[in-house]
Design a protein around this motif. Structure first.
Motif, mmCIF file in Angstrom:
data_model
loop_
_atom_site.group_PDB
_atom_site.id
_atom_site.type_symbol
_atom_site.label_atom_id
_atom_site.label_comp_id
_atom_site.label_asym_id
_atom_site.label_seq_id
_atom_site.Cartn_x
_atom_site.Cartn_y
_atom_site.Cartn_z
ATOM 1 N N PRO A 96 0.840 -1.306 0.123
ATOM 2 C CA PRO A 96 0.128 0.043 -0.049
ATOM 3 C C PRO A 96 0.861 1.207 -0.122
ATOM 4 N N ASP A 97 2.148 1.051 0.445
ATOM 5 C CA ASP A 97 2.919 2.449 0.569
ATOM 6 C C ASP A 97 4.313 2.197 -0.856
ATOM 7 N N GLY A 98 4.678 3.179 -1.029
ATOM 8 C CA GLY A 98 5.776 3.147 -1.981
ATOM 9 C C GLY A 98 5.388 3.535 -3.473
ATOM 10 N N PHE A 99 4.292 3.964 -3.782
ATOM 11 C CA PHE A 99 4.100 4.383 -5.097
ATOM 12 C C PHE A 99 3.827 5.953 -5.126
ATOM 13 N N PRO A 100 4.324 6.658 -6.050
ATOM 14 C CA PRO A 100 5.318 6.117 -7.101
ATOM 15 C C PRO A 100 6.928 5.939 -6.938
ATOM 16 N N GLU A 101 7.302 6.453 -5.685
ATOM 17 C CA GLU A 101 8.696 6.549 -5.477
ATOM 18 C C GLU A 101 9.608 5.338 -5.401
ATOM 19 N N LYS A 102 9.093 4.281 -5.231
ATOM 20 C CA LYS A 102 9.568 2.988 -5.329
ATOM 21 C C LYS A 102 9.096 2.238 -6.420
ATOM 22 N N TYR A 103 8.492 2.867 -7.322
ATOM 23 C CA TYR A 103 8.006 2.259 -8.643
ATOM 24 C C TYR A 103 9.001 2.167 -9.732
ATOM 25 N N SER A 104 9.425 0.775 -10.348
ATOM 26 C CA SER A 104 10.478 0.753 -11.302
ATOM 27 C C SER A 104 9.652 0.532 -12.843
ATOM 28 N N ASP A 105 9.874 1.008 -13.823
ATOM 29 C CA ASP A 105 9.102 0.535 -14.927
ATOM 30 C C ASP A 105 9.993 0.003 -16.177
ATOM 31 N N ASP A 106 11.066 -1.146 -15.708
ATOM 32 C CA ASP A 106 11.836 -1.707 -16.635
ATOM 33 C C ASP A 106 10.616 -2.719 -17.471
ATOM 34 N N PRO A 107 10.771 -2.575 -18.579
ATOM 35 C CA PRO A 107 9.578 -3.260 -19.211
ATOM 36 C C PRO A 107 9.870 -4.793 -19.276
ATOM 37 N N VAL A 108 8.738 -5.612 -19.497
ATOM 38 C CA VAL A 108 8.498 -7.027 -19.607
ATOM 39 C C VAL A 108 7.673 -7.084 -20.815
ATOM 40 N N LYS A 109 7.625 -8.462 -21.220
ATOM 41 C CA LYS A 109 6.784 -8.980 -22.178
ATOM 42 C C LYS A 109 5.850 -9.883 -21.558
ATOM 43 N N ILE A 110 4.405 -9.639 -21.677
ATOM 44 C CA ILE A 110 3.573 -10.455 -20.840
ATOM 45 C C ILE A 110 3.068 -11.636 -21.582
ATOM 46 N N GLN A 111 3.065 -12.855 -20.943
ATOM 47 C CA GLN A 111 2.358 -13.927 -21.591
ATOM 48 C C GLN A 111 1.035 -13.998 -21.102
ATOM 49 N N SER A 112 0.892 -13.949 -19.886
ATOM 50 C CA SER A 112 -0.224 -14.263 -19.258
ATOM 51 C C SER A 112 -0.691 -13.611 -18.040
ATOM 52 N N VAL A 113 -1.941 -13.137 -17.805
ATOM 53 C CA VAL A 113 -2.190 -12.413 -16.386
ATOM 54 C C VAL A 113 -3.750 -12.860 -16.355
ATOM 55 N N TRP A 114 -3.960 -13.377 -15.040
ATOM 56 C CA TRP A 114 -5.193 -13.835 -14.579
ATOM 57 C C TRP A 114 -5.546 -13.781 -13.051
ATOM 58 N N VAL A 115 -6.645 -13.745 -12.452
ATOM 59 C CA VAL A 115 -6.951 -13.963 -11.204
ATOM 60 C C VAL A 115 -7.634 -15.189 -10.851
ATOM 61 N N GLY A 116 -6.717 -16.009 -10.069
ATOM 62 C CA GLY A 116 -7.446 -17.315 -9.586
ATOM 63 C C GLY A 116 -7.177 -17.619 -8.212
ATOM 64 N N GLY A 117 -8.261 -17.819 -7.656
ATOM 65 C CA GLY A 117 -8.371 -18.181 -6.314
ATOM 66 C C GLY A 117 -8.139 -16.988 -5.664
ATOM 67 N N GLU A 118 -7.365 -16.391 -4.983
ATOM 68 C CA GLU A 118 -7.156 -15.151 -4.203
ATOM 69 C C GLU A 118 -5.596 -14.629 -4.739
ATOM 70 N N TYR A 119 -5.433 -14.859 -5.817
ATOM 71 C CA TYR A 119 -4.357 -14.431 -6.215
ATOM 72 C C TYR A 119 -4.246 -13.743 -7.702
ATOM 73 N N LEU A 120 -3.412 -12.878 -7.980
ATOM 74 C CA LEU A 120 -3.118 -12.136 -9.239
ATOM 75 C C LEU A 120 -1.947 -12.932 -9.608
#
Length: 202
Positions: A96-120
């Motif tokens: 809950p703390d640290g945005f935006p001062e601790k945010y790092s935007d080094d890029p990635v290539k997304i293969q899959s994103v989903w919500v399953g159970g109680e997890y992202l």
């Protein structure tokens, strides 16, 4: 002529026998994300659909309660399974703390994103050489909506080769009190082609 025919039939039978042996079916197996559940010294693995799997034996594995894993297993009778292999994956929570001062935007290539159970859950690709990267899930508390940012830092890792990475973040902090309705949120991920926004529900 008779002996030639006998030899030919014997050769054919041997050939068919060899073909049959070579074509034996491989046992069915599954590869899924799961959560470690410890019962005293015994390990169980909970799938995101709530099913609790009970392994015949767990060898050469040590994990903590709540650890997320990639589980490769062969189903047996009921909830019993035989494990082929287990691999821990990065398991985190929303910060809950640290945005935006601790945010790092080094890029990635997304293969899959989903919500399953109680997890992202995320599967993504990045360039890796020898230095461990760091990732986190940060919440923008200044936003009226629930906005989460995947923070990824290469930590000055030299140029290397494409590597697949896996991560799971527990979303229980987003649950509304006394309300079972879905909680919508937005996920921001910087990719090699720019910022992507995923609209998801928990």
């Amino acid at each position: 002529m008779k002996s030639y025919t006998t030899i030919l039939l014997a050769s054919l039978l041997l050939s068919l026998s060899a073909c049959k042996k070579d074509s034996e079916r491989i046992e069915d197996y599954f590869v899924e994300f799961a959560t470690v559940v410890k019962e005293n010294s015994n390990y169980r693995f909970r799938l995101d659909n709530g099913r609790l799997l009970i392994p015949q034996d767990v060898k050469s594995y040590s994990g903590q309660e709540g650890q997320r894993v990639i589980l490769n297993y062969i189903p047996l009778e009921g909830d019993a399974i035989r494990i082929n292999f287990i691999s821990n994956i990065f398991t985190g929570t929303i910060q809950p703390d640290g945005f935006p001062e601790k945010y790092s935007d080094d890029p990635v290539k997304i293969q899959s994103v989903w919500v399953g159970g109680e997890y992202l859950n995320l599967i993504f690709e990045t360039e890796y050489h020898s230095i461990q990267h760091s990732i986190a899930l940060l919440r923008d508390t200044s936003s009226e909506s629930i906005d989460l940012y995947l923070s990824h830092s290469r930590e000055n890792d030299p140029a290397g080769y494409p590597k697949i990475m896996y991560s799971s973040f527990r979303l229980s902090d987003l649950r509304r009190q006394a309300d079972n309705s879905p909680t919508p949120f937005r996920l921001f991920i910087n990719t090699y082609t720019g910022m992507r926004v995923f609209e998801l529900d928990f």
